[in-house]
Design a protein around this motif. Sequence first.
Motif, PDB file in Angstrom:
ATOM      1  N   ASP A  67       0.849  -1.189   0.000  1.00  0.00           N
ATOM      2  CA  ASP A  67       0.000   0.000   0.000  1.00  0.00           C
ATOM      3  C   ASP A  67       0.886   1.241   0.000  1.00  0.00           C
ATOM      4  O   ASP A  67       1.418   1.637   1.025  1.00  0.00           O
ATOM      5  N   SER A  68       1.066   1.858  -1.194  1.00  0.00           N
ATOM      6  CA  SER A  68       1.983   2.991  -1.262  1.00  0.00           C
ATOM      7  C   SER A  68       1.406   4.204  -0.534  1.00  0.00           C
ATOM      8  O   SER A  68       2.145   5.072  -0.082  1.00  0.00           O
ATOM      9  N   GLY A  69       0.061   4.242  -0.385  1.00  0.00           N
ATOM     10  CA  GLY A  69      -0.545   5.322   0.391  1.00  0.00           C
ATOM     11  C   GLY A  69      -0.126   5.238   1.847  1.00  0.00           C
ATOM     12  O   GLY A  69       0.203   6.245   2.482  1.00  0.00           O
ATOM     13  N   LEU A  70      -0.104   3.996   2.369  1.00  0.00           N
ATOM     14  CA  LEU A  70       0.319   3.793   3.755  1.00  0.00           C
ATOM     15  C   LEU A  70       1.789   4.181   3.918  1.00  0.00           C
ATOM     16  O   LEU A  70       2.184   4.770   4.926  1.00  0.00           O
ATOM     17  N   VAL A 122       8.197  -8.717   1.965  1.00  0.00           N
ATOM     18  CA  VAL A 122       9.155  -8.019   2.827  1.00  0.00           C
ATOM     19  C   VAL A 122       8.775  -6.542   2.923  1.00  0.00           C
ATOM     20  O   VAL A 122       8.803  -5.942   4.005  1.00  0.00           O
ATOM     21  N   ASP A 123       8.365  -5.953   1.792  1.00  0.00           N
ATOM     22  CA  ASP A 123       7.945  -4.543   1.812  1.00  0.00           C
ATOM     23  C   ASP A 123       6.719  -4.340   2.706  1.00  0.00           C
ATOM     24  O   ASP A 123       6.648  -3.372   3.449  1.00  0.00           O
ATOM     25  N   SER A 171      13.958   2.751   2.376  1.00  0.00           N
ATOM     26  CA  SER A 171      14.628   1.704   1.593  1.00  0.00           C
ATOM     27  C   SER A 171      13.684   1.073   0.580  1.00  0.00           C
ATOM     28  O   SER A 171      14.114   0.373  -0.324  1.00  0.00           O
ATOM     29  N   ILE A 172      12.384   1.316   0.754  1.00  0.00           N
ATOM     30  CA  ILE A 172      11.417   0.688  -0.154  1.00  0.00           C
ATOM     31  C   ILE A 172      11.442   1.412  -1.488  1.00  0.00           C
ATOM     32  O   ILE A 172      11.304   2.622  -1.544  1.00  0.00           O
ATOM     33  N   GLN A 173      11.669   0.647  -2.547  1.00  0.00           N
ATOM     34  CA  GLN A 173      11.643   1.243  -3.885  1.00  0.00           C
ATOM     35  C   GLN A 173      10.369   0.812  -4.567  1.00  0.00           C
ATOM     36  O   GLN A 173      10.109  -0.369  -4.694  1.00  0.00           O
ATOM     37  N   ILE A 174       9.577   1.808  -4.939  1.00  0.00           N
ATOM     38  CA  ILE A 174       8.306   1.452  -5.590  1.00  0.00           C
ATOM     39  C   ILE A 174       8.523   1.387  -7.092  1.00  0.00           C
ATOM     40  O   ILE A 174       9.178   2.243  -7.650  1.00  0.00           O
ATOM     41  N   ALA A 221       3.400   6.496   2.283  1.00  0.00           N
ATOM     42  CA  ALA A 221       3.480   7.955   2.352  1.00  0.00           C
ATOM     43  C   ALA A 221       3.026   8.445   3.724  1.00  0.00           C
ATOM     44  O   ALA A 221       3.658   9.314   4.337  1.00  0.00           O
ATOM     45  N   GLU A 222       1.953   7.833   4.218  1.00  0.00           N
ATOM     46  CA  GLU A 222       1.417   8.234   5.522  1.00  0.00           C
ATOM     47  C   GLU A 222       2.446   7.979   6.625  1.00  0.00           C
ATOM     48  O   GLU A 222       2.663   8.810   7.509  1.00  0.00           O
ATOM     49  N   LEU A 223       3.111   6.814   6.553  1.00  0.00           N
ATOM     50  CA  LEU A 223       4.082   6.469   7.594  1.00  0.00           C
ATOM     51  C   LEU A 223       5.306   7.372   7.523  1.00  0.00           C
ATOM     52  O   LEU A 223       5.881   7.733   8.554  1.00  0.00           O
ATOM     53  N   ILE A 224       5.709   7.733   6.292  1.00  0.00           N
ATOM     54  CA  ILE A 224       6.862   8.618   6.169  1.00  0.00           C
ATOM     55  C   ILE A 224       6.547   9.961   6.825  1.00  0.00           C
ATOM     56  O   ILE A 224       7.349  10.514   7.570  1.00  0.00           O
TER      57      ILE A 224
END
Lengths: 609, 191
Positions: free
Chosen positions: A592-595, B140-141, B188-191, A597-600
Motif C-alpha cells: 500500500d503505497s498510500g500507507l 518483505v515490503d 529503503s522501499i523502492q516502488i 506515504a502516511e508512515l513517512i
Amino acid sequence: MELKEIADRISEKFAAEGHIIDRAKLEEKINRFVEEFSVPPAEAERSIIGDYARQFGMEIPSASPPRQDADAVTLISEIQAEQWVTVEGQIVTLIPSRSPSVAQSGVISDQSGTMRFTVWAKANAPVMEQGKWYRLESAVADEYNGQVSLKVHSGTTITELSPESVPETVITAVSEIKPKRWIAVEGEVTTLFPPRSPSIAQSGILADNSGTIRFTVWASANAPLLEQGHWYHLELVESDEFNGQVSIKVHAGTKITPVSKDELPQIEKTPVGQLKPGVALVHGKVVTIEKQPSEQILQRGVIADDSGAIRFIIRNNPGAEPLVENQWYTINGAVVDRYRGTLSMQIPPGSAEPLEEDTSIRPNIIPITQAGPGIVCLRVKMVQEYESTSDRLLQAGILGDESGTIRFTIWKDDNSVRLDPDTVYSIYYASVDEFNSRLSVTLNGATCIPEENVTMQVRTSNEEVCGAFVHLSPGSGLIKRCPVEGCGRVLSRQNYCPVHEIQPNYVYDLRVKGWLDTGVKTYDTIISREGVEELTGLNLISAQEMAENDPLGLETVFYHMNEQILGRYLVCRGRSLDNRFFAYNCEYQKFDSGLLAELINRVEGESHE
Amino acid sequence: MSDNAAFRRYEREPAKRVFAAELREAFHHFREGTDEKSPTFILLPTGERCNRIFIAGTLTEKKKSEGEAVFYQIRVMDPTGTFFVSAGSYQPEALHQISTIESPAHVVVIGKPGVFQSPDGRNLVSVRAESITAVDKSVVDCWILDTARLSLDRIEKNTDDADHQKAAEIYQRALDSWRPKIKDALSSIQI
C-alpha cells in the motif's frame, strides 16, 4: 564499477591463497546480492567471502574497513561525532561569544539539516557573516551531551562560496517542512492567536496549497506585523518540533516580504473529495444550508461536487456574505482545516464568486466500509433501532449496506424525520464523526429518500483482519467431513466421526486452520473453502486430483498450502469471537503505497492532529 | 499433533514486529509467573515485551554446524541491520525449510528471541526460528510497512504503560531516537 572492484578484491584475496574463482559466477553472485536484493556492497562482499572461505576450508578473513574520500562534502544531517568533515552551508545564526577562546559560534545549515558550530579564537579564521554560504574544509565533529557540533580549528580552511555555487533559494511546501531546518516558505496567514508571552510578537497559522503550519514571530526579531488574510514570503525561518508538531519560527535574520495579490502562486483547482488542510481553490455547489448559525458564525452548510462534499463555515467577519443554496461558486482562497479528524472549509470574505452554472451533481455514493469522518452519501437499509437514551435524540440505530454497518443518530430539530425499519434509503450529505474510535453518522441536515420495493442484503458484523499467517495447523488442507445431515464434523484419518463413528461415505472439503497474527493480537483462524480457493487457486476437484496423484496423499495438499500461505500477509473478512476468527473471504495483502506515504509523514512527526 | 488442545489452555503470544536495529539493542529478559512453563519475554527498548517475533529481510548467509546434530545459523538483513537466526533439531519445520533456501533470498521468519552473552561479555540477541519461508520482495515490503507502523505505535503510545516505563528505566534512551531508523527502513522501499 564498484561491483567490479569487489569482484577484483575477492578473486585477488583467494588467488593469493591458491584458489581460483570463476569470475563470471562471482560477478553474477555479487550482482544478485547488490542489484536484486539491495544488500549493501560491504555486506555482500563479507557474505560472499565467507561462503568461499568455507568452501575452501579457510579461516574467514576480516573485511577491510571502508575508505572515506577526504574531499567529499558531507551533508550536515549525516555528520557523526568523531569525524573530520568538509561541509558547505549557510550561516543562519550567530550567537554572541561568551568566552575569549571562542571567536564565533552559531548555526550552519544546508539542505539536509543544521548544526551548531564553534570557531576557536586560535584558529585565526576569517570572520563569517550571517546569511552567507561557506565551505569549511576539515572541521571536526564532536559530541557533548549527545549533541554533535562542528569545531573550526587552525587546520580548517574556510572559504566563502561564490554566488554561483550557492544553491538557489527553494520555497518549501508547508506540508513538506521537516523540523530543525532553515528554510524559505510562502503562505497566507490564516489565523492569528492572541499573544501569550512578552517574548513572542505574534503567533498563528500559515497555510499554502499543500498544508498548514503554526508560526511564531519572536519579539527579538523586530519583524513587521503580519496581517491575517495576507500572503508573505519568509526566508530563513527555523523549523522546529514540539510534541510531534512541527512549527516555524521567525528570527531576527528572517527576511519577510509581503506577496501582493497578483504575485500569488497560481493554485490549481482541487476536487472537493481530495481536499486536505491548506489553502485551496474550490469549485462547488452549495447543497445544504444549516439552520442554526451562532453569533460568531454567519452560515454553515455543505458544499459538494462530483468527487465529494465538505462542510463549510462563514464567520461573521466584516464583509462576510452568506451563500445561496443550490448555487455554484468558485472559492479562491478557501482555508481547509482538520478538527477531530473531520475536514471543514472556511470561506473568507470576498473569496466566493457565484457561477452561472446549473449542472446537477451526481452524488458520489460510497459503501459504508469506505466512509470516514466527513460528509458522505450512502445507500443503506435501516437494520436496527436503539431505544432512545436522551430527550434531545429523535432516533438512533444501525444502518447497513452490502459492505457493512454503521451507527446513526438523528437529533430533534424542526426538520428531522424518523427512518422506518427495513427500508432502503438514499442518504445525501450526512456527516460522519468518529467517537471512541467508532464511526457514527448524523442525519440532521442530510437528505434521506426512501426507496420502495427494493431489497438489500446487509452484511452484518463483518470484520476484516489484516495480519501475517504465522502457523498452519494440522487439520488444514483437503479434509473429510461426516455426511450425516447437520453434523459435518471433520473425520479422523480412519474416517471416524466423534459422534457418528465410522463414515465411509464422507464428503470432501477444503479449509485452512491456523494463526493469523496482527502483531498485537493473534487469531485462531479457520478459513472456509471459498477463502482457501481465493488464496491457493485450488478447488475441491483439483485438490482431490493432487492428493490422488501423490504418494503423500492428503498431506501433499497441506504442504502445498503451507508453501503458499505461511508467512504471508493476508486480508481476511469474516466473523470473530474473542480470539477465534472465521473467515470466508481472503486475499493476499498488497503493498500500500498510500500507507508508505502516511508512515513517512508520521515518522517525521508531521501530523497536525 | 494435538497442538490445538495445548494452545487453548495458554493464550498464544502475538508475534511482535521489530526491526533489526531495535532488537539488537534489547538485553533485558524476564519470565512471567513462576511456573516452569510460563513464557519468557525480552523487553524491547520501545517498551514492548515479546515472546515471539515475526521478522523479514534478505537471507545473506547460511552456515551449517559441523558436528553430529544438524544446526543452522543464518543471517537475515532488514534495512536497519542484521538478525541472527538459528534452527536446531527442536525446530524440525524450520530446519527443513532452511535446508531448501539458498542465499540470497527474501525470507520471513517466525521465531523466539533470546539474549545470550558472548565470550567478551556483550549481549547478543538471536532468534530461534519456528519457521522460515522464502517469499517475494513484496511480502518483505509489506513487513517493513507493518513493522514501521507498529514501532511508531509503540513510540507514540501512552507512557503510563508499565512495560514502557520499565523500558525507559532500563534502556535510558529517548523513544523518538528510534524515528531515524524507522525512516531508514521506510525509505529503503523502492516502488
